[in-house]
Design a protein around this motif. Structure first.
Motif, PDB file in Angstrom:
ATOM      1  N   TYR A  98      20.176 -32.609   4.716  1.00 59.29           N
ATOM      2  CA  TYR A  98      18.921 -32.193   5.350  1.00 59.29           C
ATOM      3  C   TYR A  98      19.168 -31.066   6.349  1.00 59.29           C
ATOM      4  O   TYR A  98      18.388 -30.114   6.433  1.00 59.29           O
ATOM      5  CB  TYR A  98      18.274 -33.389   6.060  1.00 59.29           C
ATOM      6  N   ALA A  99      20.267 -31.136   7.092  1.00 62.57           N
ATOM      7  CA  ALA A  99      20.609 -30.058   8.027  1.00 62.57           C
ATOM      8  C   ALA A  99      20.847 -28.749   7.277  1.00 62.57           C
ATOM      9  O   ALA A  99      20.422 -27.672   7.711  1.00 62.57           O
ATOM     10  CB  ALA A  99      21.843 -30.443   8.839  1.00 62.57           C
ATOM     11  N   ILE A 100      21.538 -28.841   6.120  1.00 63.59           N
ATOM     12  CA  ILE A 100      21.797 -27.639   5.315  1.00 63.59           C
ATOM     13  C   ILE A 100      20.488 -27.063   4.804  1.00 63.59           C
ATOM     14  O   ILE A 100      20.284 -25.844   4.817  1.00 63.59           O
ATOM     15  CB  ILE A 100      22.746 -27.978   4.151  1.00 63.59           C
ATOM     16  N   THR A 129      20.975 -27.578  13.958  1.00 66.99           N
ATOM     17  CA  THR A 129      22.175 -27.816  14.774  1.00 66.99           C
ATOM     18  C   THR A 129      22.129 -29.170  15.474  1.00 66.99           C
ATOM     19  O   THR A 129      23.163 -29.817  15.650  1.00 66.99           O
ATOM     20  CB  THR A 129      22.364 -26.686  15.811  1.00 66.99           C
ATOM     21  N   GLU A 130      20.928 -29.609  15.867  1.00 74.56           N
ATOM     22  CA  GLU A 130      20.803 -30.917  16.502  1.00 74.56           C
ATOM     23  C   GLU A 130      21.172 -32.033  15.536  1.00 74.56           C
ATOM     24  O   GLU A 130      21.867 -32.990  15.886  1.00 74.56           O
ATOM     25  CB  GLU A 130      19.377 -31.125  17.025  1.00 74.56           C
ATOM     26  N   ILE A 131      20.703 -31.926  14.304  1.00 78.55           N
ATOM     27  CA  ILE A 131      21.007 -32.959  13.302  1.00 78.55           C
ATOM     28  C   ILE A 131      22.482 -32.914  12.915  1.00 78.55           C
ATOM     29  O   ILE A 131      23.156 -33.947  12.810  1.00 78.55           O
ATOM     30  CB  ILE A 131      20.111 -32.776  12.058  1.00 78.55           C
ATOM     31  N   ALA A 132      23.008 -31.698  12.713  1.00 76.26           N
ATOM     32  CA  ALA A 132      24.411 -31.551  12.304  1.00 76.26           C
ATOM     33  C   ALA A 132      25.368 -32.078  13.364  1.00 76.26           C
ATOM     34  O   ALA A 132      26.443 -32.605  13.049  1.00 76.26           O
ATOM     35  CB  ALA A 132      24.708 -30.083  12.005  1.00 76.26           C
ATOM     36  N   LYS A 133      24.978 -31.954  14.625  1.00 78.17           N
ATOM     37  CA  LYS A 133      25.826 -32.395  15.733  1.00 78.17           C
ATOM     38  C   LYS A 133      26.127 -33.892  15.638  1.00 78.17           C
ATOM     39  O   LYS A 133      27.184 -34.360  16.072  1.00 78.17           O
ATOM     40  CB  LYS A 133      25.123 -32.094  17.059  1.00 78.17           C
ATOM     41  N   GLU A 134      25.202 -34.643  15.047  1.00 78.42           N
ATOM     42  CA  GLU A 134      25.385 -36.089  14.948  1.00 78.42           C
ATOM     43  C   GLU A 134      26.359 -36.472  13.846  1.00 78.42           C
ATOM     44  O   GLU A 134      26.880 -37.590  13.833  1.00 78.42           O
ATOM     45  CB  GLU A 134      24.032 -36.764  14.705  1.00 78.42           C
ATOM     46  N   TYR A 170      29.813 -26.809  11.036  1.00 82.26           N
ATOM     47  CA  TYR A 170      29.031 -26.819  12.275  1.00 82.26           C
ATOM     48  C   TYR A 170      29.140 -25.476  12.991  1.00 82.26           C
ATOM     49  O   TYR A 170      28.151 -24.950  13.511  1.00 82.26           O
ATOM     50  CB  TYR A 170      29.517 -27.952  13.182  1.00 82.26           C
ATOM     51  N   LEU A 171      30.328 -24.899  12.991  1.00 83.89           N
ATOM     52  CA  LEU A 171      30.507 -23.585  13.605  1.00 83.89           C
ATOM     53  C   LEU A 171      29.702 -22.513  12.872  1.00 83.89           C
ATOM     54  O   LEU A 171      29.176 -21.587  13.488  1.00 83.89           O
ATOM     55  CB  LEU A 171      31.987 -23.204  13.615  1.00 83.89           C
ATOM     56  N   GLN A 172      29.582 -22.651  11.555  1.00 86.51           N
ATOM     57  CA  GLN A 172      28.780 -21.704  10.791  1.00 86.51           C
ATOM     58  C   GLN A 172      27.294 -21.823  11.150  1.00 86.51           C
ATOM     59  O   GLN A 172      26.585 -20.818  11.249  1.00 86.51           O
ATOM     60  CB  GLN A 172      29.000 -21.927   9.285  1.00 86.51           C
ATOM     61  N   PHE A 173      26.854 -23.064  11.348  1.00 86.27           N
ATOM     62  CA  PHE A 173      25.469 -23.251  11.794  1.00 86.27           C
ATOM     63  C   PHE A 173      25.244 -22.586  13.154  1.00 86.27           C
ATOM     64  O   PHE A 173      24.230 -21.921  13.378  1.00 86.27           O
ATOM     65  CB  PHE A 173      25.139 -24.741  11.906  1.00 86.27           C
ATOM     66  N   LEU A 174      26.175 -22.792  14.072  1.00 83.48           N
ATOM     67  CA  LEU A 174      26.045 -22.182  15.396  1.00 83.48           C
ATOM     68  C   LEU A 174      26.045 -20.655  15.310  1.00 83.48           C
ATOM     69  O   LEU A 174      25.336 -19.980  16.059  1.00 83.48           O
ATOM     70  CB  LEU A 174      27.178 -22.650  16.309  1.00 83.48           C
ATOM     71  N   LEU A 231      33.562 -18.657  18.982  1.00 82.08           N
ATOM     72  CA  LEU A 231      34.894 -18.042  18.910  1.00 82.08           C
ATOM     73  C   LEU A 231      35.942 -18.925  19.584  1.00 82.08           C
ATOM     74  O   LEU A 231      37.046 -19.111  19.061  1.00 82.08           O
ATOM     75  CB  LEU A 231      34.869 -16.664  19.569  1.00 82.08           C
ATOM     76  N   ASP A 232      35.605 -19.465  20.731  1.00 85.77           N
ATOM     77  CA  ASP A 232      36.536 -20.349  21.438  1.00 85.77           C
ATOM     78  C   ASP A 232      36.864 -21.589  20.615  1.00 85.77           C
ATOM     79  O   ASP A 232      38.037 -21.997  20.506  1.00 85.77           O
ATOM     80  CB  ASP A 232      35.958 -20.764  22.792  1.00 85.77           C
ATOM     81  N   LEU A 233      35.833 -22.191  20.030  1.00 83.48           N
ATOM     82  CA  LEU A 233      36.042 -23.380  19.212  1.00 83.48           C
ATOM     83  C   LEU A 233      36.852 -23.053  17.963  1.00 83.48           C
ATOM     84  O   LEU A 233      37.708 -23.830  17.540  1.00 83.48           O
ATOM     85  CB  LEU A 233      34.696 -23.995  18.813  1.00 83.48           C
ATOM     86  N   GLN A 234      36.583 -21.891  17.376  1.00 82.93           N
ATOM     87  CA  GLN A 234      37.308 -21.482  16.173  1.00 82.93           C
ATOM     88  C   GLN A 234      38.790 -21.264  16.477  1.00 82.93           C
ATOM     89  O   GLN A 234      39.665 -21.701  15.724  1.00 82.93           O
ATOM     90  CB  GLN A 234      36.678 -20.199  15.611  1.00 82.93           C
ATOM     91  N   GLU A 235      39.083 -20.597  17.580  1.00 76.95           N
ATOM     92  CA  GLU A 235      40.479 -20.364  17.952  1.00 76.95           C
ATOM     93  C   GLU A 235      41.192 -21.685  18.226  1.00 76.95           C
ATOM     94  O   GLU A 235      42.352 -21.883  17.864  1.00 76.95           O
ATOM     95  CB  GLU A 235      40.554 -19.440  19.170  1.00 76.95           C
ATOM     96  N   SER A 236      40.472 -22.596  18.866  1.00 69.89           N
ATOM     97  CA  SER A 236      41.035 -23.912  19.146  1.00 69.89           C
ATOM     98  C   SER A 236      41.277 -24.689  17.864  1.00 69.89           C
ATOM     99  O   SER A 236      42.286 -25.380  17.710  1.00 69.89           O
ATOM    100  CB  SER A 236      40.091 -24.687  20.063  1.00 69.89           C
TER     101      SER A 236
END
Length: 932
Positions: free
Chosen positions: A215-217, A243-248, A257-261, A285-290
């Protein structure tokens, strides 16, 4: 597995023979394999690949079920070299292809998936879920590779297979339906994509609690589609929900999730929310590098995010940062995907355009050429990305002084853009047409700049400029009037019923807009649902009536046809407002005056690049001298002087205005000799140059009705009564009553409900207070209409005050959803009036000609509303009017008309008579007439 090793060690310790040991091991392994097979069969029908749409690429997400990886590991460990069945072998080949697809190894993925497909077919195992998953994954792979015809072929086969195997409600079918929708988005088939998305919404929304990620997609994909179709606000709202639904369901470092953001950040940027966009981009970017740690800067996802933040840097003027980000992205994409990949082409296009903007043309050209080459090979010739690449090169050739090549590319671009309008507009509501046109219009403005700069050396450009201008000026108004005219001209009962349902829905909306939040809750109303239903009905009307397509194809785009219609002494002035292009479209406007004269074969062009001065300083001066009743020694030189020599000797001048010229009455321009233009020229305002081709249909003699309304009882100390308007109505009635039937509504009878009953009168005359609120003034509820609706619809910010429009009613209190008589008659409601065959509407009130002025579209307010409703001629005011002077002007106008003068001639005669009595244009120049 610990249980297995414990068993093994215990048996060996007690010295039991190998046969018993092997038997025990086999029993355990068989039991585990049985359970593993059960689980794996379950995963075969639960795990699917979903295509995810982006504004610049497509990715996929596999909803791998919890424990699936463990089951695959157990399956491998338990196999113990035992011979596989042919079906197990096919499944393993599919898994290997699937693994390579996830690793972006496209060659190995294609090889193994095609081998798996072949093996299933040789085994006659087309009823296996993995067979259709193989077909679907091949469809996704080919879509990633830009081989869209192959992608469509395999996706449709998978879709048909899942329907036969498990039905249209199955998750397999819905996954492929989602993928087919994304494929249509990639192909630019937005209407078909929207049709499919609507099917998905219906099916997935019921199961969203169980299928949260699918559903998020779906929400993401619908958001991207809406952005492409110009519905920016809706797109951002959908992306918020996604993004709210995907976060769960996903961790914040999950690539999907990063692609959604990332999508959300792009949408924030395209909606002008630059600070929020940059914050989101940096977070991603920060999350991706991490997530990727040491390999982050070699990963395509990282490249994708860098290329997106580069666009933000460029918009903020941080060009070095933008260039650095794009160069890094391009390096990664070339290494990962190669030169001839659509993702690579997208970054080449962005970097090439940046170099062009920075004046580094030698670096820009190879990048832009490479992007076009790849896109033309991978996409259809009319795909929006192909057209964009062609326009990029047109702009590059222009900046490099190669005008013939630039003209050649512009020709292709503009021709295809015309086809976009013809293909997409019919299936859109007016609101959607507006947003789509806002996206497409800048391309026309860029071409206008190019053509107007180079037409003297390349005369064909002038013909092209005129053709595109004539086809698109007032395009949104044309769409609305075409729909209405088609409904009234066809004897189609179903279509008429649908149209009446739409009108009823719009009236319900108008009523709902006047309710407070508390009243909406009390009456259990859902305004969003009502808006959506109204929108959907309008789209259905537009498609079924084929109104826009027919009107657009039949529209005259040849200026020579207009030249032939002009008589001796007549001149046409088409005014074009456009933003000035300087490496990109700027916020400064210019005006082109296009003059068509009888006996002159080609249009003459006069350019005024002081548009900003006209719209601000000079208009403010004009407005001030009018209201202060001062002598105007300045406006003629600014608004008319440049045209003076082109219209010398013209007895009649048709003006088709644009921009600020919608707010200034040229009749009131005072020449250096003291005379006003109205004294030397018969100036007639028309909405479009083609309006002089309009042949009026004679109204049946049995329907000669004059509908007159004035002097409403406002029931309020805060709104002044207008006793002069009663005298105005009585005087007009005296002139008209001998020749036609009168419908008079005064005082308590001057109500909204009576006005809404009007049915095709010959004349409609409304005398009352008018109102118009600028968008920037909309800081509170207006006459009961809530602020959120006022801001999003300019037709709600202008209207007429009628009986009952007192301060107590204006608060919106004690309103009912079914109430349509609150005394505030907005342009939104006026658009629904039945004015078919109405020769003239007179809005004898203050500022009824005011509204939101949009380039090429005229005034969004009462003017637009009454034209869409069917008026052939419309009289309205540009400033607050003197009550006594207005009464005299209107009486004189009708008196001249009854004597036999045509409507425009009678109106001019009345104004000239008022000029002799009052002199200053404040008294006689507020009213202008638009007519056909």
């Amino acid at each position: 597995m610990s249980f297995f090793f414990l068993t093994h060690n215990s048996i060996a310790q007690f010295g039991v023979g190998n046969m018993l040991k092997n038997k025990a091991e086999k029993l355990v392994k068989d039991k585990l394999k049985e359970k593993t097979e059960e689980k794996r069969d379950s995963y075969d029908t639960l795990s699917f690949n979903y295509a995810i749409a982006f504004l610049d690429k497509t990715e996929s997400f596999e909803n791998q079920q919890k424990g699936e990886g463990l089951i695959k590991t157990a399956d491998f460990l338990l196999s113990d070299g035992e011979p596989q069945t042919e079906l197990e072998s096919a499944r393993d080949i599919y898994d290997f292809g699937r693994l390579n697809y996830k690793m972006r190894n496209q060659f190995m993925a294609e090889t193994n998936l095609k081998l798996a497909k072949l093996k299933y077919e040789q085994l006659s195992a087309r009823n296996e879920p993995n067979y259709y998953k193989t077909l679907g994954l091949l469809g996704l792979l080919y879509s990633d590779m830009g081989r869209y015809s192959k992608a469509g072929e395999y996706t449709e086969k998978a879709l048909d297979g899942w329907e036969k195997l498990q039905g249209k409600e199955s998750i397999g079918y819905l996954a492929e339906l989602n993928n087919f929708a994304v494929l249509q988005i990639n192909l630019g088939n937005f209407i078909e994509a929207e049709r499919i998305i609507m099917q998905l919404e219906e099916k997935l929304s019921a199961e969203k609690d169980n299928e949260m990620l699918p559903y998020a997609i779906y929400l993401n994909n619908e958001a991207i589609l809406n952005q492409y179709m110009g519905r920016a606000d809706k797109a951002l709202g959908l992306m918020d929900d996604c993004t709210e639904i995907a976060k769960e369901s996903l961790t914040e470092k999950n690539s999907t999730y990063l692609q959604f953001l990332t999508n959300k950040a792009i949408l924030e940027q395209e909606n002008g929310n630059l600070e929020r966009a940059e914050m989101l981009f940096q977070n991603v970017l920060d999350l991706q590098e991490s997530r990727m740690k040491l390999n982050a800067k070699n990963d395509p996802d990282y490249a994708h995010m860098k290329s997106n933040i580069a666009a933000l840097y460029a918009e903020k003027g941080e060009y070095d940062k933008a260039k650095e980000a794009l160069l890094l992205s391009l390096e990664i994409y070339k290494e990962e995907f190669g030169e001839e990949h659509l993702t690579t082409a997208g970054t080449q296009s962005d970097l090439g355009n940046l170099y062009r903007f920075l004046g580094q043309n030698e670096k820009a050209e190879p990048l832009l050429q490479s992007a076009l080459y790849t896109r033309e090979r991978k996409l259809s010739k009319t795909h929006p990305k192909v057209v964009k690449s062609q326009e990029d090169l047109a702009l590059w050739f222009w900046s490099n002084g190669q005008m013939e090549s630039a003209a050649s590319y512009f020709t292709k671009v503009m021709k295809t853009s015309q086809e976009f309008i013809k293909d997409y507009f019919p299936a859109l509501s007016e609101a959607e047409k507006t947003k789509y046109w806002e996206q497409l219009k800048p391309r026309f403005f860029r071409f206008y700049n190019f053509a107007l700069e180079n037409y003297k050396e390349y005369p064909q450009l002038l013909d092209d400029f005129m053709r595109y201008r004539l086809s698109t000026k007032g395009i949104l108004l044309s769409a609305s009037t075409a729909l209405r005219n088609t409904i009234f001209s066809q004897n189609d009962e179903e279509l008429t019923a649908l149209y009446e349902r739409w009108l009823d829905q719009k009236q319900q909306l108008a009523n709902a807009y006047a309710l407070s939040d508390e009243e909406i809750n009390e009456q259990s109303l859902n305004v969003d649902s009502l808006e959506s239903a109204t929108n959907q009905t309008e789209k259905e009307l537009s498609v079924r009536s084929e109104a826009f397509s027919s009107a657009y194809e039949d529209k005259n785009t040849d200026y020579e046809t207009i030249l032939k219609e002009l008589k001796n002494g007549e001149v046409m002035v088409e005014i074009v407002q456009y933003p000035i292009f300087n490496k990109q479209l700027t916020t400064k406007n210019a005006y082109a005056y296009v003059i068509l004269k009888k006996g002159v074969g080609k249009p003459e062009i006069v350019i005024n690049k002081d548009g900003d001065l006209l719209e601000n300083r000079y208009y403010a001066y004009y407005n001030n001298v009018i209201n202060q009743k001062m002598k105007d020694e300045y406006s003629y030189a600014q608004f008319w002087k440049k045209l003076e020599n082109k219209v010398l000797g013209a007895s009649r001048i048709y003006i088709s205005p644009d921009g600020i010229y919608n707010q200034v009455n040229m009749n009131t321009m005072q020449q250096p000799n003291g005379k006003y233009l109205i004294e030397n020229h018969d100036i007639r305002y028309i909405g479009h140059p083609n309006d002089i081709l309009f042949k009026k249909t004679a109204q049946p003699s049995g329907n000669q009705t004059a509908f007159l309304m004035g002097d409403p009882n406002f029931n309020s100390k805060s709104i002044a009564q207008l006793p002069g308007t009663q005298k105005e109505i009585e005087s007009i009635s005296e002139y008209l009553s001998p020749s036609m039937k009168m419908q008079k509504y005064l005082n308590n009878d001057a109500t909204e409900s009576n006005l809404k009953q009007v049915k095709s009168p010959k004349y409609l005359h409304l005398a009352s207070h008018g109102y118009f609120l600028e968008d920037k003034q909309a800081n509170d509820n207006l006459f009961g209409v809530q602020l959120q609706y006022i801001r999003q619809n300019p037709l709600l910010r202008s209207g007429l005050l009628l009986t009952g429009a007192g301060a107590d009613q204006a608060s919106g209190s004690s309103q009912s959803f079914n109430q349509s008589d609150n005394g505030f008659f907005s342009a939104y409601e006026a658009i629904n009036l039945n004015l078919n065959n109405t020769e003239m509407v007179v809005l004898s009130a203050c500022e009824t000609g005011k509204g939101d002025v949009k380039a090429g579209e005229g005034v969004y307010g009462l003017q637009r509303a009454f034209i869409v409703a069917g008026a052939e001629s419309l009289v309205m005011s540009l400033w607050k009017v003197d009550d006594t002077a207005t009464q005299k002007l209107m009486s004189g106008f009708y008196r001249e008309n009854v004597k036999g003068k045509a409507i425009p001639d009678a109106f001019r005669s009345a104004q000239l008579a008022m000029l002799k009595e009052y002199q200053h244009p404040y008294y006689w120049g507020a009213f202008i007439m638009f007519s056909r």
